[in-house]
Design an enzyme around this catalytic site. Sequence first.
Site, PDB file in Angstrom:
ATOM      1  N   ASP A  71       0.950   3.037  -5.008  1.00 33.19           N
ATOM      2  CA  ASP A  71       2.136   2.746  -4.211  1.00 33.19           C
ATOM      3  C   ASP A  71       3.340   2.392  -5.083  1.00 33.19           C
ATOM      4  O   ASP A  71       4.427   2.946  -4.902  1.00 33.19           O
ATOM      5  CB  ASP A  71       1.831   1.581  -3.252  1.00 33.19           C
ATOM      6  CG  ASP A  71       3.039   1.170  -2.437  1.00 33.19           C
ATOM      7  OD1 ASP A  71       3.194   1.667  -1.313  1.00 33.19           O
ATOM      8  OD2 ASP A  71       3.842   0.346  -2.930  1.00 33.19           O
ATOM      9  N   ALA A 102       4.785   2.683   0.818  1.00 31.93           N
ATOM     10  CA  ALA A 102       4.442   4.090   0.565  1.00 31.93           C
ATOM     11  C   ALA A 102       3.020   4.378   1.031  1.00 31.93           C
ATOM     12  O   ALA A 102       2.744   5.412   1.653  1.00 31.93           O
ATOM     13  CB  ALA A 102       4.600   4.421  -0.920  1.00 31.93           C
ATOM     14  N   ASP A 103       2.099   3.466   0.750  1.00 32.97           N
ATOM     15  CA  ASP A 103       0.732   3.595   1.251  1.00 32.97           C
ATOM     16  C   ASP A 103       0.704   3.603   2.776  1.00 32.97           C
ATOM     17  O   ASP A 103       0.024   4.418   3.407  1.00 32.97           O
ATOM     18  CB  ASP A 103      -0.128   2.428   0.752  1.00 32.97           C
ATOM     19  CG  ASP A 103      -0.557   2.590  -0.699  1.00 32.97           C
ATOM     20  OD1 ASP A 103      -0.450   3.709  -1.237  1.00 32.97           O
ATOM     21  OD2 ASP A 103      -1.004   1.592  -1.286  1.00 32.97           O
ATOM     22  N   VAL A 104       1.433   2.673   3.371  1.00 32.49           N
ATOM     23  CA  VAL A 104       1.418   2.536   4.831  1.00 32.49           C
ATOM     24  C   VAL A 104       1.954   3.788   5.505  1.00 32.49           C
ATOM     25  O   VAL A 104       1.356   4.326   6.447  1.00 32.49           O
ATOM     26  CB  VAL A 104       2.237   1.304   5.266  1.00 32.49           C
ATOM     27  CG1 VAL A 104       2.400   1.277   6.789  1.00 32.49           C
ATOM     28  CG2 VAL A 104       1.571   0.020   4.788  1.00 32.49           C
ATOM     29  N   GLY A 107      -0.369   6.676   5.402  1.00 29.97           N
ATOM     30  CA  GLY A 107      -1.396   6.543   6.432  1.00 29.97           C
ATOM     31  C   GLY A 107      -0.883   6.951   7.800  1.00 29.97           C
ATOM     32  O   GLY A 107      -1.610   7.551   8.610  1.00 29.97           O
TER      33      GLY A 107
END
Length: 320
Positions: A71, A102-104, A107
């Site tokens: 991230d 960025a990860d969220v 997803g």
Amino acid sequence: MAIDIATPEGVDLVRRLARISDIVVENYKPGDLARRGLAYEDLAAIKPDLIWCSISGFGQTGPYSHRTGYDFLIQAMGGIMSITGGPDTAGGSPVKTGVGIADVMCGMYATVGILAALRHRDRTGQGQQIDLALYDSQIAWLINAATNHLVSGRVPGRIGNAHPNIAPYQTFEAADEHLAVAVGNDAQFARFTAVIGKPELAEDVRFRRNRDRLANLADLQAIIAGEIVKDTARNWEIRLNAEGVPAGRVASVDQALRDPHTLARGMVVGMEDQAGETPIRVLGNPLKMSATPVQYRKRPPHLDEDREAILRLIDETQDS
């Protein structure tokens, strides 16, 4: 369930799971699963209508596909660090967001893609592979910052809590804490100026229209700041909202989690404990669905907690 895919037993177990599965989500570097006989093509041969979502740092193709992505790195390379923070933040140094956004967001895109693939499978019976990159997701959610650049050619910089296209749309220091003001149109601006005791600003040629306010933003900010600091954030929040002007205090995490509206919306959920364990609270699901409301049946599991139940499910499904 924890599976060691470095062993033949682990590989076989993944294959057995694939036979009874609708969706596979994996985030290995491109090629890692193929070396173990667990690539999309391998498992699709077992279950042709399988939906496979590959999440990687930089995607399955392109010059960076071999790189590992995290991230923090993606925020740096994907542009968001260059526009986060104020102009004077740490001497103008890049700043990441406070959570792994960025990860969220990757997803979130994965969820959208999987649901779209399910709809396609419902109609055609065809499965497919989704190639999703953290990097691509980050580029996509640059949204208005990227669009402004693509349209104008100007490179956006750090403007703190201000908005690049709307004013006043930022935070101001009140007498006790910070206040967020989101004036979305000229009518709201007129009401805003009346509440803060400066109704003449709405007719000032420098501030009459939004484009005027953006062109003279520094002057406008100074005037508003001089008024907002005279009262508490809570009082301004009440007065502004009473006149239809969006405003709210800047909450800390603990304040946000105990806010009456947060609790009324079910955004903090208590989970029942098992024998000898401490009850826990978790974040609620923001989806409020009328026909299929979200249920909270099981607390987050411990590692490998459900192994026996999953193995029984595999056996029962294969027997049927």
